[in-house]
Structures are given as C-alpha cells and as structure tokens.
Design a protein around this motif. Structure first.
Motif, short mmCIF file in Angstrom:
data_model
loop_
_atom_site.label_atom_id
_atom_site.label_comp_id
_atom_site.label_asym_id
_atom_site.label_seq_id
_atom_site.Cartn_x
_atom_site.Cartn_y
_atom_site.Cartn_z
N ALA A 220 11.21 25.97 35.89
CA ALA A 220 10.38 26.98 36.54
C ALA A 220 10.04 28.11 35.56
O ALA A 220 8.89 28.53 35.46
N ALA A 221 11.05 28.59 34.83
CA ALA A 221 10.83 29.76 33.99
C ALA A 221 11.85 29.85 32.88
O ALA A 221 12.93 29.27 32.96
N LEU A 222 11.47 30.58 31.85
CA LEU A 222 12.38 30.93 30.77
C LEU A 222 12.61 32.44 30.89
O LEU A 222 11.65 33.20 31.06
N ILE A 223 13.86 32.84 30.84
CA ILE A 223 14.16 34.28 30.92
C ILE A 223 14.75 34.75 29.61
O ILE A 223 15.58 34.06 29.00
N ILE A 224 14.30 35.92 29.16
CA ILE A 224 14.74 36.40 27.85
C ILE A 224 14.82 37.93 27.84
O ILE A 224 14.05 38.59 28.54
N TYR A 252 3.82 24.85 27.48
CA TYR A 252 4.59 23.91 28.30
C TYR A 252 4.57 24.27 29.79
O TYR A 252 5.32 23.70 30.58
N ASN A 253 3.71 25.22 30.18
CA ASN A 253 3.53 25.54 31.59
C ASN A 253 4.85 25.96 32.26
O ASN A 253 5.22 25.47 33.32
N VAL A 254 5.53 26.86 31.58
CA VAL A 254 6.79 27.42 32.09
C VAL A 254 6.58 28.93 32.17
O VAL A 254 6.02 29.53 31.25
#
Ligand SMILES: *Cc1c(COP(=O)(O)O)cnc(C)c1O
Length: 453
Positions: A220-224, A252-254
């Motif tokens: 769904a998502a990358l968190i940073i 990559y559509n994230v």
C-alpha cells in the motif's frame, strides 16, 4: 502574579508514589532525585528548587521559539475567552479552519487536505489507515502491506510500532504487530559499502528498488522519516536519496508517507524536510513543532487524489471512520496559527539556518575529543555518536550507558538533554541566540570530555 512555592521533598514523594514515566525504568528512577520543572522562560527551564537549565532538546524536539513566548501565550488566552474545545465530528470551528488553510499554503505542493489528531503516533495511525483504505477504493484491495526503513521510529501506538523497527522498543510486542517489509536505511557512517555520497545514494536506492520489485503488487505505502531518521540516532540521509525514494514509489505505484513529525516546522532548516529535495509525498504527517511546543496537535495531510477516493454515496460506506475526542482542538489550533505567524514575522527559518551554520562551525571542535566518532547534523537536529575507538568505530557496550552518563553530567552543568543509546542528541529551540548556543555547546563539550576521557 503570586508565585506558589512547592516543597521539593513533598513533590518528589508524590511523584514516586503516583506517576509512571514514559520510556523510564521506574525502579531506577525512584531512587534518583528527579528534576521537577516549575517554570520556563525563553530557552531556559527552572525547577522547583530554583535550579536553571538550558532546554537542550527543545523538550523532546518540540520547542520552536522558547517558553512563555508572549505571542503564543496571548493566542491561547484570546482563544480561551471564546471557547476551549468543541468537537470536529460533524461541525467545524474557527481555528481548525484557519490553521488548515495556513498549513496547505505552506505544505509541499499537491498536499490538499488536513486531518487533525493529537500526537505524532496518531497522525501515523491515520496515515496507515488512509493508505490502506485508499487501495480498497481504487479496486486493488490486495495492496495491504507497508514498507518501512530499518531502525525507523514512527511512534508508540500499535500501528506506528508495526511500521517501526527499533528492536529495543518494539521486540516485546512483536506478535501483536502487523507485518511490515523492512528496507535498509542509508547509515553512511556504518555503511556496508565504501564510496562517495552519490554512490551511497545509488546503492541504497538500488536495494530499495529490489524490495519494491518483489513486493509492490501487495504494498500500500512506503513510510519514511525524510532526510533525518531521528530516534535511531539522528541519521542523516545522503543527498538525493529522498528524491529517489519518491521516484521509485511513483514508478511502482506505492504511496509515499513522509513522517515529518520530528523534521517538520523548521527543524531541518526548511519548513519541511521534503522541501530540501522538492518532494511531495502522498501523505505527510506532522506534529511536534506544529504548536511551537505548546499543545498536543498533529496533522495527517493528504493529496486530493487520496481524499477524493473516499468520496461516495452514504450507502457506499467509503467514509474514513476515524477520529479522536480532541480532534481539531481550538486552543491547540489557535497556538499553532500563532506559531506559524511568529515564524513568518521573526524569519525563524532564516534564523534557524544561521544558527545551524553557527553550530556546525563550533561542532568541528568536538572532533578534538577522541571518543567522538561521528557528528551528524541537518539544520538544528544534531547527533554526536560516541565510540570506544574512533578508528575501528567500535561502539561502546550498551551496559556502559555512555549516553546517559554524558547527559547526567550535562544536567549537573545546567543543561537538560536526552541520549539515544551512544548518540548524544542536541536540538536547541530554533530561536536560540548565538550566546545561548555557545553556553549550551560549552556544556555539551565539557560533559562529553569529562565522561569519555
Ligand atoms: C516523535 C515521533 C513520532 C511520535 O510522535 P508522538 O507525538 O510522540 O506520538 C512519530 N514519528 C516521528 C518521526 C517522531 O520523531
């Protein structure tokens, strides 16, 4: 104004008897003499005995202008004359509307809607739920996972801990957490590869791309934590990395969630860390400095693309089912507005950059101390990593509590700071003067010197 006098012993006794402190081994703590703060003024804190201290970590990374700032105090008083709180569930209020406008005007371009809550952790929970539900609305419900960085910290509630990766804080709850995919974070001082900053950026981006290739279809998502990974030890990213992460997430559509709870509101020298690399995340979380360090307000800010995916007929049940009792609290929003206005009026960002350069210069002296391994700085976020041996970078054993001992000595010398393991954290309020910074840095130097030599 009358000054109330409190008896230290009585308060200390009640503190032992009734209060459970955060991130604190209480068995040890209750045998120690606690600092009990009575008041603050500017960059100083005063305890009930009358000892004064510099607030060397901005009361855990929050404070912007200082304590008892007349403009901020007045904003709360003025709001108090109207109302302290009414709910944002189904109704609106003046400061929550006006603050949202001010925030959107200042946010990275493309961020459009403000969702309020009351701490960094809740802002992250909201971001996670928004991202998760977004893909359901987009007809891709299989995108359920989150990519996070090794050693990341996003707060202490269960969702935030699930995307966190600091073993010491998180291990005990591991079976309670949802699974997240961990990508290596560029920690240049202890990097697995030798090479220039550009080479580090390229290496870590290619590692991340492998992770994305393998998992994007279910992610769904990358968190940073953009630019600076805070709680892991003030670890500053190599230039270009954040921009590269944005490009990979798009490819990559994230969704990209930038957790600016620590870095937001001028801490890194720009209003947001994302501004340094002209990055717009899909969701941005902020808290800490938002109210100048006065009251607990946090925000999760989303693009219109995300917001609009939640629009639908009542019967479709696309509503974002989330809220807290104090969501959109008027006193908090009023002081946040005053904080932003004062940042404009005083040119706080320019001042913070000037202060950052001044501190950077003085920090060079610290390399004279043999156990200073690495000094990391972005704006007024500073971490000094102490090592047993500078040449091999051998860390101190954790049992030595080198960081705790340095901070203890700093307290005796008149400054309150808190370490992260072997890293001494220095985060003065942005509006500190050069003289104040000098006084704080003198104590910092002295404490490290005495404890490590
Ligand atoms: C402090 C922090 C949080 C948690 O904020 P709280 O207000 O303490 O819940 C989340 N993310 C980052 C990056 C932080 O530094």
């Amino acid at each position: 104004m009358t000054t109330r006098k409190f008896d230290y012993d009585t308060l200390a006794e009640k503190n032992k008897r009734y209060v459970w402190h955060p991130f604190t081994q209480m068995k040890e703590y209750i045998n120690d003499d606690p600092v009990i703060i009575a008041s603050g003024d500017g960059r100083r804190l005063t305890d009930v005995i009358g000892n004064e201290y510099w607030d060397g970590v901005s009361s855990i990374w929050l404070n912007v202008h200082g304590h008892r700032v007349p403009e901020l105090d007045q904003a709360i008083r003025d709001q108090l004359d109207q109302i302290a709180h009414s709910t944002l569930l189904g109704m609106a209020n003046i400061p929550a509307i006006l603050l949202a406008e001010k925030l959107i005007q200042r946010m990275p371009k493309g961020l459009a809607k403000v969702f309020y809550s009351d701490s960094g952790a809740t802002a992250v929970e909201i971001a996670i739920k928004m991202a998760f539900q977004y893909w359901q609305h987009k007809g891709q419900p299989q995108k359920q996972h989150f990519i996070t960085m090794k050693e990341a910290y996003h707060g202490d509630t269960i969702g935030a801990v699930s995307v966190g990766a600091i073993d010491l804080y998180h291990k005990a709850y591991s079976s309670l957490l949802f699974h997240s995919i961990k990508a290596p974070y560029p920690y240049m001082y202890r990097s697995p590869i030798a090479g220039s900053e550009e080479e580090q950026t390229a290496f870590f981006l290619s590692e991340l791309e492998k992770t994305l290739q393998a998992s994007h279809h279910k992610t769904a998502a990358l968190i940073i934590e953009p630019l600076v990974q805070g709680a892991s030890g003030i670890i500053v990213m190599p230039q270009g990395y954040l921009r590269g992460v944005r490009e990979l997430c798009t490819k990559y559509n994230v969704l990209l969630i930038a957790d600016e709870v620590a870095t937001g509101f001028g801490r890194t020298g720009r209003l947001f860390a994302c501004d340094h690399e002209e990055v717009t995340p899909d969701i941005l979380t902020a808290g800490k400095g938002l109210t100048g360090g006065y009251l607990p307000v946090a925000v999760t800010v989303a693009t219109d693309e995300i917001y609009e995916s939640f629009l639908g007929e009542y019967e479709e049940q696309k509503t974002f089912f989330h809220g807290h009792s104090y969501t959109g609290n008027q006193l908090g929003c009023a002081v946040a507005i005053a904080n932003l206005e004062l940042m404009d009026k005083n040119n706080t960002l320019v001042e913070a950059e000037r202060n950052a350069r001044y501190v950077a210069n003085r920090l060079q002296e610290f390399y004279e101390l043999l156990h200073v391994g690495d000094i990391r700085q972005k704006g007024l976020m500073i971490g000094i990593e102490l090592v047993m041996d500078r040449y091999s970078k051998l860390p101190y054993e954790w049992q030595e509590r080198i960081g705790v001992r340095v901070c203890r000595r700093a307290r005796e010398l008149g400054m309150l700071i808190r370490p992260l393991g072997n890293v001494i954290v220095f985060m003065p309020p942005l509006a500190s003067t050069f003289e104040e910074l000098d006084a704080m840095l003198d104590i910092l130097y002295q404490s490290i010197k005495e404890v490590t030599q």
